[in-house]
Design an enzyme around this catalytic site. Sequence first.
Site, short mmCIF file in Angstrom:
data_model
loop_
_atom_site.label_atom_id
_atom_site.label_comp_id
_atom_site.label_asym_id
_atom_site.label_seq_id
_atom_site.Cartn_x
_atom_site.Cartn_y
_atom_site.Cartn_z
N HIS A 1 52.35 -53.66 27.71
CA HIS A 1 53.46 -54.46 27.65
C HIS A 1 53.81 -54.85 28.88
O HIS A 1 53.89 -54.19 29.99
CB HIS A 1 54.45 -54.06 26.69
CG HIS A 1 55.47 -53.04 27.22
ND1 HIS A 1 55.23 -51.65 27.12
CD2 HIS A 1 56.52 -53.15 28.02
CE1 HIS A 1 56.58 -51.26 27.82
NE2 HIS A 1 57.05 -52.01 28.38
N ASP B 1 50.91 -49.26 27.31
CA ASP B 1 50.19 -50.13 26.29
C ASP B 1 49.87 -51.35 26.74
O ASP B 1 49.52 -52.27 25.58
CB ASP B 1 51.02 -50.06 25.30
CG ASP B 1 52.46 -50.53 25.14
OD1 ASP B 1 52.68 -50.98 26.39
OD2 ASP B 1 53.48 -50.65 24.44
N ASP C 1 65.29 -59.28 30.08
CA ASP C 1 64.98 -58.80 28.45
C ASP C 1 66.25 -58.14 28.31
O ASP C 1 67.10 -58.01 29.22
CB ASP C 1 63.85 -57.86 28.09
CG ASP C 1 63.69 -56.74 28.94
OD1 ASP C 1 64.78 -56.17 29.78
OD2 ASP C 1 62.61 -56.22 28.88
#
Lengths: 250, 250, 250, 250
Positions: free
Chosen positions: A131, A129, A66
């Site tokens: 991710h 969370d 990313d």
Amino acid sequence: MKLIVTDDYDDMSRIASHHVLGYLTQNRRVNLAITAGRTPVKLYEDLISAIGGYDCYSHVHYYNFDEVAFKGQSREGVTISNLRKLFLSPAKIKETNIHKLTDDNFLDFDRQLQQDGGLDLMLMGLGSDGHFCGNIPGLTRFHHSVVKLPLEGNIAEFIALTEMNGDMQSVPDHYVTMGPMSVMAAKNLLLIVSGENKAWALAQVIEGEVTEQIPASVLKLHPSLLIIADSASAAQLSAESLQRYVQSPV
Amino acid sequence: MKLIVTDDYDDMSRIASHHVLGYLTQNRRVNLAITAGRTPVKLYEDLISAIGGYDCYSHVHYYNFDEVAFKGQSREGVTISNLRKLFLSPAKIKETNIHKLTDDNFLDFDRQLQQDGGLDLMLMGLGSDGHFCGNIPGLTRFHHSVVKLPLEGNIAEFIALTEMNGDMQSVPDHYVTMGPMSVMAAKNLLLIVSGENKAWALAQVIEGEVTEQIPASVLKLHPSLLIIADSASAAQLSAESLQRYVQSPV
Amino acid sequence: MKLIVTDDYDDMSRIASHHVLGYLTQNRRVNLAITAGRTPVKLYEDLISAIGGYDCYSHVHYYNFDEVAFKGQSREGVTISNLRKLFLSPAKIKETNIHKLTDDNFLDFDRQLQQDGGLDLMLMGLGSDGHFCGNIPGLTRFHHSVVKLPLEGNIAEFIALTEMNGDMQSVPDHYVTMGPMSVMAAKNLLLIVSGENKAWALAQVIEGEVTEQIPASVLKLHPSLLIIADSASAAQLSAESLQRYVQSPV
Amino acid sequence: MKLIVTDDYDDMSRIASHHVLGYLTQNRRVNLAITAGRTPVKLYEDLISAIGGYDCYSHVHYYNFDEVAFKGQSREGVTISNLRKLFLSPAKIKETNIHKLTDDNFLDFDRQLQQDGGLDLMLMGLGSDGHFCGNIPGLTRFHHSVVKLPLEGNIAEFIALTEMNGDMQSVPDHYVTMGPMSVMAAKNLLLIVSGENKAWALAQVIEGEVTEQIPASVLKLHPSLLIIADSASAAQLSAESLQRYVQSPV
């Protein structure tokens, strides 16, 4: 899915480094996508110490999965910069072995990966969370391949704070990430997890339903997923999960 | 995901048989889960003709991936009975190489598969509603491993009509199937698709979102999925999909 | 080493074609080195019939493993010319997928193969004198990689007679071949054998000592060697060999 | 064949331990044949330290590849006893994961290995005379599978001296070993070499002809051989060998 539960963070890092070293010493080209963040810090230290400057690992190629660009600046993005600091520079990886995902090439990244022979391993962390990579609850769709997504709200502020000295002017309005389709196309996945603040997410990933609200829940559908978790992060797993997925003799 | 589009059903069957023959002639134990139904009829004819009674393929082991029992009867279930008719009996597969999923062993089936070395290939068809194996819209959850599900309504009637001479008394109130978790754990997947009535489902699988409403949409997340489809079933695919996924030189 | 014994030449060709078709339908780049000669004629016919003009096999790349140039002529060599006639042209293989070993590139051929990802399969025949590829008793050393060897005596005359209309002026004083080191570096080997005049050589290969006097005897040291032989060529094998090596359930 | 040359014995041991750790952390059953002797002492220390008592490696199975019994005594043989001291006991390997080659089972050992799925890795040392496992110049034939060979002369005296407190009465008249055929059937080979007294043998193995007089010369014909050697043992290698075989980017 296989699961290794270690006593603590140090052991998690050490055993994960063993797994990665197995790839580093293969006698053919190896393609690895690796993660920035806090979880792999000790793992990279262990790897750097293990490698010790030998270039016998020069057949190993590295990819980031990313990226967040610095808006209006020509410098390299946040992720690749962090990977250089954490691992690529101290490990003396050659520039020819570093393959950058950027704003400019993200649409062609899957094709390039395929041309390179595909990823042999993706090393990833897990967010509290749920991710993984840049695949975030509320944004991510499981059918995403490499994708450009909006960067805003809390996450934009967090990036500004942690990566840009609080300068919101440098935060772009988007980021790029390998989506679930692209990640799941890798031959092998390694998820490292540490700390009690990850315990809920890990239990969701292993025991919960597969839902885009917890993006990492999709990873358990991969035929070769290894999770290495310390005991704090594994605290919410049921006895049944531990019995079923923890490595054991066949 | 790779896609091969053939002119017609015969070519789909022929090329799929080539792919399966590659597994049959490997020089080690090979585990295959195979499908009943109409789509593979010609494929099995091609295989039986190709094998021609040679037992050089005796290292290949066969598994069914779903089953409907005949209620109150001691005979074998619907799926394994159909597989015997379509392939196992005419191909003279030895009983020791046939591994049956049943009501009795479904909870242990994943463990048994793992002990046997895992599935090397799953051969599956696609339903016009997007189902695969016994994974049906409205019932299936992506986190299901081998699972018992209720058999009722239209499907129960369809089973009675097509498999039990219309005798609803023989239809049980449940069936068993490898769920998405178990299917995705196979090393390789082969999906065969034929006919214009499958065109909508195939387009959803390849181009749509990953949703439990179209269970087979999850298959595209597998790192080694090959789809062989005839042109009628591929008619609703976009030019972009064809360019991206159809087999081509690297 | 595994062995499949078939009734006759046609069955040997058919089953060998199945094995090759398994490679042709893989969903990644595949590199095959293939043989000229009389043994594979029917195998290639079966393959051409099976392929039927589909370019879904366009990710498959072909290599010749030996070559004899036409002296003083600019035309292509004997082996690649025969491969074109037997298979590459009727199968409509694209020029970009054909990789020629020649007098000019033989010293770089191993490096090129490695760069291409290595050979996935070598398809070879067996000489009645125990030769394989251009590895001939009296010339071949097991440590040879790709090598240039003298072409003289009976073999030169045979080449002139069979390949050059008897014109000894066209026969060069050397040929090139992948030696045992290079052949054994392939991931998988397939040896096809047919006819009673091969029976002595096949028995030597399977049951005899490993000796440079019978070059193909080295092949049994490869961890993935499949031999497909018709019954005439297997006639001199002992019952013990047949029991030990013929494909059987694990 | 790939070659890694390290500065010294410690680095050789460390990098070899990395390679083995890659196998230990795979998420499926792994079969390893391992070596006794002086060369792997530090490697085993590194492994034991790395493993640190975790039973997450319990899917790994261990095999010895040669054995000398204590004549007229019911105790375990020399090799397995040494392996227990060097590695198996301090690493707390479970008895169910230890598979012993003995006088009693050597004729069935290849079949058993095949049933277990074959060896994933053989870890071997190199003798200064070019021997590997129990494959000794003058005794070994390349076509040997698991074999019983005479134990006599200098070697018998050496065994008595080093392993049996000088008691020639305990030395049997034979030993058993995996021969070249069985060793070469493993999926991957790792040869570790240390010390200037091995320099001649290593040069013969890498650069010399393939001859039964230097049994380890056959290993270079394996498609997946990794040699990790310290600089002292690599001192007689030519610049050409170093350039050709030392790990380098593809």
